[in-house]
Design a protein around this motif. Structure first.
Motif, PDB file in Angstrom:
ATOM      1  N   THR A 208     -22.655 -23.602 -11.371  1.00 38.05           N
ATOM      2  CA  THR A 208     -21.823 -22.581 -12.006  1.00 38.05           C
ATOM      3  C   THR A 208     -20.340 -22.783 -11.722  1.00 38.05           C
ATOM      4  O   THR A 208     -19.503 -22.589 -12.602  1.00 38.05           O
ATOM      5  N   TYR A 209     -20.001 -23.184 -10.479  1.00 39.86           N
ATOM      6  CA  TYR A 209     -18.598 -23.130 -10.069  1.00 39.86           C
ATOM      7  C   TYR A 209     -17.937 -24.479  -9.789  1.00 39.86           C
ATOM      8  O   TYR A 209     -16.708 -24.575  -9.826  1.00 39.86           O
ATOM      9  N   SER A 210     -18.701 -25.518  -9.502  1.00 38.09           N
ATOM     10  CA  SER A 210     -18.083 -26.737  -8.967  1.00 38.09           C
ATOM     11  C   SER A 210     -17.138 -27.436  -9.950  1.00 38.09           C
ATOM     12  O   SER A 210     -16.263 -28.201  -9.530  1.00 38.09           O
ATOM     13  N   ALA A 211     -17.288 -27.162 -11.241  1.00 33.32           N
ATOM     14  CA  ALA A 211     -16.385 -27.787 -12.212  1.00 33.32           C
ATOM     15  C   ALA A 211     -14.956 -27.274 -12.057  1.00 33.32           C
ATOM     16  O   ALA A 211     -13.992 -28.010 -12.312  1.00 33.32           O
ATOM     17  N   SER A 212     -14.794 -26.019 -11.618  1.00 31.58           N
ATOM     18  CA  SER A 212     -13.459 -25.430 -11.531  1.00 31.58           C
ATOM     19  C   SER A 212     -13.028 -25.054 -10.116  1.00 31.58           C
ATOM     20  O   SER A 212     -11.846 -24.885  -9.839  1.00 31.58           O
ATOM     21  N   ILE A 213     -13.993 -24.907  -9.205  1.00 31.72           N
ATOM     22  CA  ILE A 213     -13.699 -24.467  -7.837  1.00 31.72           C
ATOM     23  C   ILE A 213     -14.437 -25.387  -6.873  1.00 31.72           C
ATOM     24  O   ILE A 213     -15.584 -25.757  -7.113  1.00 31.72           O
TER      25      ILE A 213
END
Length: 260
Positions: A208-213
């Motif tokens: 869910t998040y690793s692409a942006s955070i």
């Protein structure tokens, strides 16, 4: 160059205070000058470092913030405590809960803590702020003065759901108060890798998040030893130095140091 890290999550019981203590002392063991700041009226960080009756303390973070609100001289020497594991501490107690009321009519109320932190930056390599489990005025103050936010999240479904609200709040603070604010990373805590459930949650966070955070490669394992350590008034390194939690926090410290 001092880096200010706010450790924040509006959900309680996700390992914020334990992460503050062990990241801070881990950085100190790596030769860094570290200040830990307790920004929670419950005083959990203060208690975890061995000061068992924070409400009886004459000087605390509330004292310093009131000095700033009232434009009085700051006496940080009376407030800053020196811990045996080579970190400094600005303690907190129940008086801090009254500060939010005082801030309602204060000029630039979101930036009161920033005025304090800016005066302290000269003396430290890292200032780590343990935020209270809410998105109230004290947490906004912490985000407004921080360079980055470290988000500990318990490896369970409901704490993960609450992440979205925190990330939105961080975005608003960045836009309106602190353009340089970034997310240091999401840290998965209390991970029981013996279960498929914990592995599924870890994968969900990453997807869910690793692409942006950044999602830290280090995960903090579930351990009874980690919950016992706060009674000892120190870090996991002094209590159980060869345990899996100590190894995990050393790995986290190294990840944070690499960001330098």
């Amino acid at each position: 160059m001092c880096k200010v890290i706010a450790v924040s999550n509006q959900k309680g019981g996700v390992g914020k205070t334990v992460s503050c203590v062990n990241l801070g002392i881990g950085l100190a063991q790596a030769g860094k000058k570290v200040l830990l700041m307790d920004a929670d009226p419950q005083g959990s960080l203060t208690i975890s470092l061995g000061y068992e009756e924070p409400d009886e303390m004459e000087y605390s973070l509330a004292t310093l913030m009131l000095n700033i609100v009232n434009d009085e001289k700051l006496d940080t020497q009376k407030t800053i405590l020196h811990h045996k594991e080579e970190v400094d501490l600005i303690p907190s107690n129940i008086e801090l809960s009254g500060i939010e009321v005082s801030l309602v009519n204060a000029m630039s109320r979101e930036l009161i803590l920033k005025a304090l932190v800016d005066k302290l930056r000269t003396f430290y390599d890292y200032i780590i702020i343990d935020c209270m489990p809410s998105l109230g005025m004290m947490t906004i103050n912490a985000l407004a003065c921080a360079d980055s936010v470290l988000i500990p999240v318990q490896a369970a479904y409901l704490p993960i759901k609450g992440l979205q609200q925190l990330i939105k709040t961080i975005g608003r603070v960045k836009k309106q108060l602190n353009p340089k604010l970034s997310i240091e990373g999401i840290l998965l805590t209390m991970v029981d890798n013996r279960t498929n459930y914990a592995r599924d949650i870890s994968m969900m966070v990453y997807d869910t998040y690793s692409a942006s955070i950044k999602v830290f490669g280090t995960e903090i394992p579930m351990s009874v030893r980690a919950s016992e350590v706060s009674v000892e008034g120190g870090s996991i390194y002094s209590y159980d130095p060869k345990g899996k939690v100590a190894l995990a926090y050393r790995a986290l410290t190294n990840e944070v140091l690499k960001e330098e």
